[in-house]
Design a protein around this motif. Sequence first.
Motif, PDB file in Angstrom:
ATOM      1  N   ARG A 141     -58.364  58.089  65.547  1.00  0.00           N
ATOM      2  CA  ARG A 141     -57.822  56.739  65.344  1.00  0.00           C
ATOM      3  C   ARG A 141     -56.503  56.518  66.085  1.00  0.00           C
ATOM      4  O   ARG A 141     -56.083  55.384  66.283  1.00  0.00           O
ATOM      5  N   ALA A 142     -55.832  57.591  66.492  1.00  0.00           N
ATOM      6  CA  ALA A 142     -54.503  57.460  67.093  1.00  0.00           C
ATOM      7  C   ALA A 142     -54.526  56.720  68.434  1.00  0.00           C
ATOM      8  O   ALA A 142     -53.590  55.981  68.748  1.00  0.00           O
ATOM      9  N   ALA A 143     -55.573  56.900  69.210  1.00  0.00           N
ATOM     10  CA  ALA A 143     -55.640  56.271  70.539  1.00  0.00           C
ATOM     11  C   ALA A 143     -55.561  54.749  70.466  1.00  0.00           C
ATOM     12  O   ALA A 143     -55.034  54.106  71.377  1.00  0.00           O
ATOM     13  N   ALA A 144     -56.035  54.162  69.382  1.00  0.00           N
ATOM     14  CA  ALA A 144     -56.031  52.704  69.254  1.00  0.00           C
ATOM     15  C   ALA A 144     -54.621  52.126  69.290  1.00  0.00           C
ATOM     16  O   ALA A 144     -54.434  50.981  69.690  1.00  0.00           O
ATOM     17  N   GLY A 145     -53.619  52.910  68.914  1.00  0.00           N
ATOM     18  CA  GLY A 145     -52.248  52.414  68.905  1.00  0.00           C
ATOM     19  C   GLY A 145     -51.409  52.831  70.092  1.00  0.00           C
ATOM     20  O   GLY A 145     -50.205  52.547  70.149  1.00  0.00           O
ATOM     21  N   ASP A 146     -52.021  53.494  71.079  1.00  0.00           N
ATOM     22  CA  ASP A 146     -51.257  53.999  72.229  1.00  0.00           C
ATOM     23  C   ASP A 146     -50.496  52.898  72.964  1.00  0.00           C
ATOM     24  O   ASP A 146     -49.327  53.057  73.289  1.00  0.00           O
ATOM     25  N   ALA A 147     -51.138  51.780  73.221  1.00  0.00           N
ATOM     26  CA  ALA A 147     -50.493  50.695  73.980  1.00  0.00           C
ATOM     27  C   ALA A 147     -49.293  50.140  73.214  1.00  0.00           C
ATOM     28  O   ALA A 147     -48.224  49.909  73.800  1.00  0.00           O
ATOM     29  N   ALA A 148     -49.430  49.961  71.923  1.00  0.00           N
ATOM     30  CA  ALA A 148     -48.321  49.432  71.117  1.00  0.00           C
ATOM     31  C   ALA A 148     -47.171  50.436  71.063  1.00  0.00           C
ATOM     32  O   ALA A 148     -46.000  50.047  71.172  1.00  0.00           O
ATOM     33  N   ARG A 149     -47.488  51.736  70.922  1.00  0.00           N
ATOM     34  CA  ARG A 149     -46.420  52.747  70.896  1.00  0.00           C
ATOM     35  C   ARG A 149     -45.683  52.799  72.226  1.00  0.00           C
ATOM     36  O   ARG A 149     -44.469  52.924  72.269  1.00  0.00           O
ATOM     37  N   ARG A 150     -46.412  52.676  73.331  1.00  0.00           N
ATOM     38  CA  ARG A 150     -45.786  52.662  74.656  1.00  0.00           C
ATOM     39  C   ARG A 150     -44.882  51.440  74.794  1.00  0.00           C
ATOM     40  O   ARG A 150     -43.752  51.541  75.256  1.00  0.00           O
ATOM     41  N   ALA A 151     -45.359  50.287  74.344  1.00  0.00           N
ATOM     42  CA  ALA A 151     -44.582  49.046  74.455  1.00  0.00           C
ATOM     43  C   ALA A 151     -43.328  49.079  73.586  1.00  0.00           C
ATOM     44  O   ALA A 151     -42.307  48.491  73.945  1.00  0.00           O
ATOM     45  N   ASN A 152     -43.391  49.782  72.449  1.00  0.00           N
ATOM     46  CA  ASN A 152     -42.270  49.818  71.510  1.00  0.00           C
ATOM     47  C   ASN A 152     -41.397  51.063  71.623  1.00  0.00           C
ATOM     48  O   ASN A 152     -40.431  51.197  70.869  1.00  0.00           O
ATOM     49  N   ALA A 153     -41.705  51.966  72.526  1.00  0.00           N
ATOM     50  CA  ALA A 153     -41.010  53.262  72.569  1.00  0.00           C
ATOM     51  C   ALA A 153     -39.495  53.117  72.712  1.00  0.00           C
ATOM     52  O   ALA A 153     -38.730  53.768  71.995  1.00  0.00           O
ATOM     53  N   HIS A 154     -39.028  52.268  73.622  1.00  0.00           N
ATOM     54  CA  HIS A 154     -37.582  52.113  73.817  1.00  0.00           C
ATOM     55  C   HIS A 154     -36.921  51.465  72.606  1.00  0.00           C
ATOM     56  O   HIS A 154     -35.840  51.882  72.175  1.00  0.00           O
ATOM     57  N   ALA A 155     -37.564  50.460  72.035  1.00  0.00           N
ATOM     58  CA  ALA A 155     -37.001  49.786  70.857  1.00  0.00           C
ATOM     59  C   ALA A 155     -36.936  50.740  69.662  1.00  0.00           C
ATOM     60  O   ALA A 155     -35.951  50.736  68.914  1.00  0.00           O
ATOM     61  N   GLU A 156     -37.963  51.563  69.491  1.00  0.00           N
ATOM     62  CA  GLU A 156     -37.962  52.522  68.385  1.00  0.00           C
ATOM     63  C   GLU A 156     -36.866  53.568  68.574  1.00  0.00           C
ATOM     64  O   GLU A 156     -36.186  53.947  67.616  1.00  0.00           O
ATOM     65  N   LEU A 157     -36.681  54.039  69.806  1.00  0.00           N
ATOM     66  CA  LEU A 157     -35.605  54.991  70.074  1.00  0.00           C
ATOM     67  C   LEU A 157     -34.246  54.361  69.804  1.00  0.00           C
ATOM     68  O   LEU A 157     -33.386  54.956  69.151  1.00  0.00           O
ATOM     69  N   LYS A 158     -34.049  53.145  70.266  1.00  0.00           N
ATOM     70  CA  LYS A 158     -32.783  52.432  70.043  1.00  0.00           C
ATOM     71  C   LYS A 158     -32.516  52.275  68.542  1.00  0.00           C
ATOM     72  O   LYS A 158     -31.391  52.488  68.063  1.00  0.00           O
ATOM     73  N   ARG A 159     -33.547  51.908  67.784  1.00  0.00           N
ATOM     74  CA  ARG A 159     -33.434  51.746  66.336  1.00  0.00           C
ATOM     75  C   ARG A 159     -33.003  53.059  65.685  1.00  0.00           C
ATOM     76  O   ARG A 159     -32.071  53.109  64.890  1.00  0.00           O
ATOM     77  N   TRP A 160     -33.653  54.150  66.064  1.00  0.00           N
ATOM     78  CA  TRP A 160     -33.352  55.454  65.479  1.00  0.00           C
ATOM     79  C   TRP A 160     -31.932  55.890  65.837  1.00  0.00           C
ATOM     80  O   TRP A 160     -31.182  56.350  64.973  1.00  0.00           O
ATOM     81  N   LEU A 161     -31.552  55.734  67.112  1.00  0.00           N
ATOM     82  CA  LEU A 161     -30.199  56.116  67.549  1.00  0.00           C
ATOM     83  C   LEU A 161     -29.122  55.306  66.851  1.00  0.00           C
ATOM     84  O   LEU A 161     -27.994  55.777  66.668  1.00  0.00           O
ATOM     85  N   ALA A 162     -29.458  54.088  66.435  1.00  0.00           N
ATOM     86  CA  ALA A 162     -28.502  53.234  65.723  1.00  0.00           C
ATOM     87  C   ALA A 162     -28.384  53.619  64.245  1.00  0.00           C
ATOM     88  O   ALA A 162     -27.558  53.052  63.527  1.00  0.00           O
ATOM     89  N   GLY A 163     -29.181  54.584  63.798  1.00  0.00           N
ATOM     90  CA  GLY A 163     -29.059  55.056  62.423  1.00  0.00           C
ATOM     91  C   GLY A 163     -30.146  54.614  61.475  1.00  0.00           C
ATOM     92  O   GLY A 163     -30.137  54.986  60.303  1.00  0.00           O
ATOM     93  N   ASP A 164     -31.100  53.828  61.952  1.00  0.00           N
ATOM     94  CA  ASP A 164     -32.238  53.446  61.103  1.00  0.00           C
ATOM     95  C   ASP A 164     -33.306  54.519  61.273  1.00  0.00           C
ATOM     96  O   ASP A 164     -34.064  54.519  62.234  1.00  0.00           O
TER      97      ASP A 164
END
Length: 177
Positions: A141-164
Amino acid sequence: MKLPSRLHHTAYVTKDMEATRHFYEDILGLPLVATWCESDMLFGKERTYCHCFFGIADGGALAFFQFADKEDEELFVPDMPQTPFVHLALAVDEEFQQQVEQRIKDAGLEATYVLEHGYCRSVYVVDPNGMTVEFTCDDPRAAAGDAARRANAHAELKRWLAGDWTSNNTFRSEEAA
């Protein structure tokens, strides 16, 4: 930009090539596909070494050096960090993962641990050099979300680095529900 086509090889060093060969070939089932015995002028000195390659299905390999000179060995063979967070991960299918677990057991070894990430299941074992090797099987089931994870990778990293540090592993959220 064009990306590399595949991993050609990773390179590590060993003090005991036969123990390394036995582990990767006889226990894990990765065939020895090349052995290069060479001498080169490297870093200001003629160095003699053996360079063995253990094949993986995409044509890449895990490669190990063993030096003929103990002085070179002392200089180039690092102590492996005793942490599971520094490791080599290989993608496998469910059948191979089950086979490698059995091969590890049949060799009298123990898998260091098994981790259910949700998006994949991982089996970890430590090689004769102290390196942790992971055999990971993706959840189909993981492959179905690959495109969304790629599109959100920078935003998710930024969120995590900001402390969330909120988990974004929806697979684990589904398991908890």
